[in-house]
Design a protein around this motif. Structure first.
Motif, PDB file in Angstrom:
ATOM      1  N   MET A 187     -29.061  37.231 -91.873  1.00 45.42           N
ATOM      2  CA  MET A 187     -27.758  37.086 -92.523  1.00 45.42           C
ATOM      3  C   MET A 187     -27.488  35.600 -92.832  1.00 45.42           C
ATOM      4  N   LYS A 188     -27.176  35.297 -94.021  1.00 47.92           N
ATOM      5  CA  LYS A 188     -26.960  33.926 -94.445  1.00 47.92           C
ATOM      6  C   LYS A 188     -25.530  33.492 -94.127  1.00 47.92           C
ATOM      7  N   LEU A 189     -25.450  32.298 -93.482  1.00 50.20           N
ATOM      8  CA  LEU A 189     -24.129  31.787 -93.138  1.00 50.20           C
ATOM      9  C   LEU A 189     -23.402  31.272 -94.374  1.00 50.20           C
ATOM     10  N   ASN A 190     -22.130  31.562 -94.388  1.00 47.18           N
ATOM     11  CA  ASN A 190     -21.301  31.048 -95.476  1.00 47.18           C
ATOM     12  C   ASN A 190     -20.733  29.706 -95.035  1.00 47.18           C
ATOM     13  N   THR A 191     -21.401  28.655 -95.446  1.00 48.13           N
ATOM     14  CA  THR A 191     -21.001  27.320 -94.992  1.00 48.13           C
ATOM     15  C   THR A 191     -19.689  26.837 -95.604  1.00 48.13           C
ATOM     16  N   ASN A 192     -19.181  27.607 -96.540  1.00 47.23           N
ATOM     17  CA  ASN A 192     -17.915  27.232 -97.169  1.00 47.23           C
ATOM     18  C   ASN A 192     -16.715  27.958 -96.566  1.00 47.23           C
ATOM     19  N   SER A 193     -16.987  28.846 -95.608  1.00 38.60           N
ATOM     20  CA  SER A 193     -15.894  29.625 -95.020  1.00 38.60           C
ATOM     21  C   SER A 193     -15.122  28.793 -94.005  1.00 38.60           C
ATOM     22  N   ASN A 194     -13.862  29.159 -93.800  1.00 34.38           N
ATOM     23  CA  ASN A 194     -13.018  28.445 -92.841  1.00 34.38           C
ATOM     24  C   ASN A 194     -13.543  28.573 -91.418  1.00 34.38           C
ATOM     25  N   SER A 195     -14.028  29.756 -91.065  1.00 32.58           N
ATOM     26  CA  SER A 195     -14.529  29.983 -89.716  1.00 32.58           C
ATOM     27  C   SER A 195     -15.736  29.092 -89.426  1.00 32.58           C
ATOM     28  N   TYR A 196     -16.596  28.929 -90.386  1.00 33.27           N
ATOM     29  CA  TYR A 196     -17.794  28.093 -90.198  1.00 33.27           C
ATOM     30  C   TYR A 196     -17.374  26.635 -89.980  1.00 33.27           C
ATOM     31  N   ILE A 197     -16.440  26.180 -90.791  1.00 36.56           N
ATOM     32  CA  ILE A 197     -15.977  24.785 -90.684  1.00 36.56           C
ATOM     33  C   ILE A 197     -15.328  24.532 -89.330  1.00 36.56           C
ATOM     34  N   ILE A 198     -14.521  25.516 -88.863  1.00 35.51           N
ATOM     35  CA  ILE A 198     -13.841  25.355 -87.572  1.00 35.51           C
ATOM     36  C   ILE A 198     -14.850  25.329 -86.432  1.00 35.51           C
ATOM     37  N   ILE A 199     -15.797  26.254 -86.441  1.00 34.48           N
ATOM     38  CA  ILE A 199     -16.811  26.311 -85.385  1.00 34.48           C
ATOM     39  C   ILE A 199     -17.661  25.052 -85.380  1.00 34.48           C
ATOM     40  N   TYR A 200     -18.079  24.644 -86.579  1.00 35.84           N
ATOM     41  CA  TYR A 200     -18.920  23.445 -86.705  1.00 35.84           C
ATOM     42  C   TYR A 200     -18.174  22.208 -86.171  1.00 35.84           C
ATOM     43  N   SER A 201     -16.890  22.080 -86.532  1.00 37.06           N
ATOM     44  CA  SER A 201     -16.086  20.938 -86.088  1.00 37.06           C
ATOM     45  C   SER A 201     -15.916  20.945 -84.578  1.00 37.06           C
ATOM     46  N   ALA A 202     -15.690  22.147 -84.019  1.00 35.78           N
ATOM     47  CA  ALA A 202     -15.499  22.260 -82.573  1.00 35.78           C
ATOM     48  C   ALA A 202     -16.762  21.840 -81.826  1.00 35.78           C
ATOM     49  N   ILE A 203     -17.907  22.302 -82.293  1.00 35.21           N
ATOM     50  CA  ILE A 203     -19.181  21.943 -81.666  1.00 35.21           C
ATOM     51  C   ILE A 203     -19.415  20.443 -81.758  1.00 35.21           C
ATOM     52  N   LEU A 204     -19.111  19.871 -82.930  1.00 31.08           N
ATOM     53  CA  LEU A 204     -19.296  18.434 -83.123  1.00 31.08           C
ATOM     54  C   LEU A 204     -18.412  17.635 -82.190  1.00 31.08           C
ATOM     55  N   VAL A 205     -17.161  18.075 -82.025  1.00 31.70           N
ATOM     56  CA  VAL A 205     -16.238  17.384 -81.133  1.00 31.70           C
ATOM     57  C   VAL A 205     -16.744  17.424 -79.693  1.00 31.70           C
ATOM     58  N   VAL A 206     -17.232  18.605 -79.270  1.00 36.30           N
ATOM     59  CA  VAL A 206     -17.746  18.751 -77.902  1.00 36.30           C
ATOM     60  C   VAL A 206     -18.956  17.842 -77.678  1.00 36.30           C
ATOM     61  N   VAL A 207     -19.856  17.803 -78.641  1.00 33.31           N
ATOM     62  CA  VAL A 207     -21.058  16.975 -78.520  1.00 33.31           C
ATOM     63  C   VAL A 207     -20.692  15.489 -78.447  1.00 33.31           C
ATOM     64  N   VAL A 208     -19.795  15.062 -79.337  1.00 36.96           N
ATOM     65  CA  VAL A 208     -19.385  13.658 -79.342  1.00 36.96           C
ATOM     66  C   VAL A 208     -18.678  13.292 -78.040  1.00 36.96           C
ATOM     67  N   ALA A 209     -17.802  14.185 -77.555  1.00 42.12           N
ATOM     68  CA  ALA A 209     -17.086  13.929 -76.305  1.00 42.12           C
ATOM     69  C   ALA A 209     -18.066  13.804 -75.140  1.00 42.12           C
ATOM     70  N   PHE A 210     -19.087  14.671 -75.134  1.00 39.58           N
ATOM     71  CA  PHE A 210     -20.101  14.630 -74.075  1.00 39.58           C
ATOM     72  C   PHE A 210     -20.865  13.309 -74.127  1.00 39.58           C
TER      73      PHE A 210
END
Length: 246
Positions: A1-24
Motif C-alpha cells: 500500500m502506497k503512503l499518501n505523503t500529502n495527507s494530514n495524518s502522514y504529516i502529523i505522524i511524521y512531525s511527531a516522530i521527528l520531534v521525538v527523535v530530535v528531543a532524544f
C-alpha cells in the motif's frame, strides 16, 4: 500500500516522530556534555574566588593548581551560628562542601566561608549575592583579620556594558575595595558592617566606602546593599572568631 505523503495524518505522524527523535538527540547531547559544562562552571568559580585574592590572569591548569594550593577549606555554617570553623586546614578540601552551594543555599540560611592561605597570610573569602539593575549580581570578598578588605571580585548576569557591567569588567574599580574597612566595633555598641558603595558626594566614611560607578547608580546601589546584607549575616562569625578587629 502506497503512503499518501500529502495527507494530514502522514504529516502529523511524521512531525511527531521527528520531534521525538530530535528531543532524544538533544537530551543525549545534554547528558553527554553536562560533565564538561559542570567542570567549566566550577573552574570559572575557582577563578572568581582566586581573583578576590588578587590572583588573576591564570590559564585553566594554573587556576586549578593555585586553587588547590590556596583555598584550604570551604566551610559551611548555619545562619547566625557562632562556629569556630576548621581547626586544621590540612584536614579539609576547598571544593568538597561549601563550594557546591550557591545563591539558593544562601537564601536557605547556609553560609559559606572559604579559609585561604596566601603569601600575605590567612584570609577569609565570603561569597555575596544581590540584584543589579537588570538581574543577579554576585561576587567574592577576601578579608583580612584586622577588619580590612584584602581583595574583591564581582560578576553579573545582564548589566549594561560600559556602565553596570563595570563591576566585573573594571579591575581598577574592584581594586578600590582593597584596604577598606568591612566592619566596625564601636566600644559599647554592636558591631556593624561598614563596607559599601556610595556616590562621591554621599561618602561619609572614606575608610570603608568606595566611589560608585559613574552612570550606574542602580547597579552600584545593588552592590552596596549586597555587601551590607551578605556580610551582615556573618557578624557573629566574625565576632566570635577574631575577624574584624585587633
Amino acid at each position: 500500500m502506497k503512503l499518501n505523503t500529502n495527507s494530514n495524518s502522514y504529516i502529523i505522524i511524521y512531525s511527531a516522530i521527528l520531534v521525538v527523535v530530535v528531543a532524544f538527540l538533544l537530551a543525549f547531547i545534554f547528558k553527554a556534555l553536562k560533565p564538561m559544562q559542570d567542570a567549566n562552571v566550577a573552574l570559572d568559580k575557582k577563578k572568581q574566588i582566586l581573583a578576590s585574592l588578587n590572583i588573576r590572569n591564570l590559564n585553566d591548569r594554573e587556576a586549578e593548581a593555585q586553587y588547590k594550593n590556596v583555598v584550604r577549606a570551604d566551610y559551611i555554617i548555619q545562619k547566625d551560628e557562632c562556629d569556630n570553623g576548621p581547626e586544621n586546614f590540612d584536614e579539609y578540601d576547598g571544593e568538597s562542601a561549601g563550594f557546591k552551594l550557591g545563591k539558593a543555599d544562601y537564601k536557605a540560611g547556609k553560609l559559606v566561608v572559604y579559609f585561604c592561605e596566601v603569601a600575605e597570610g590567612q584570609k577569609l573569602v565570603i561569597p555575596v549575592y544581590g540584584m543589579g539593575l537588570w538581574g543577579d549580581i554576585w561576587g567574592y570578598v577576601a578579608l583580612n583579620q584586622d577588619g580590612t578588605v584584602f581583595g574583591a571580585y564581582f560578576d553579573h548576569d545582564s548589566e549594561t556594558a560600559g556602565l553596570g557591567a563595570e563591576i566585573k569588567d573594571s579591575r581598577a574599580w574592584q581594586e578600590k575595595f582593597i584596604g577598606k574597612k568591612y566592619i566596625e566595633e564601636p566600644e559599647g555598641q554592636p558591631i556593624s558592617i561598614v563596607l559599601g558603595v556610595k556616590k562621591t558626594s554621599e561618602i561619609k566614611n572614606p575608610e570603608a566606602e568606595v566611589d560608585a560607578i559613574t552612570g550606574a547608580t542602580l547597579t552600584s546601589n545593588g552592590v552596596d546593599e549586597m555587601l551590607k546584607e551578605c556580610l551582615g549575616k556573618y557578624k557573629n562569625f566574625f565576632l566570635h572568631n577574631g575577624w574584624g578587629g585587633e
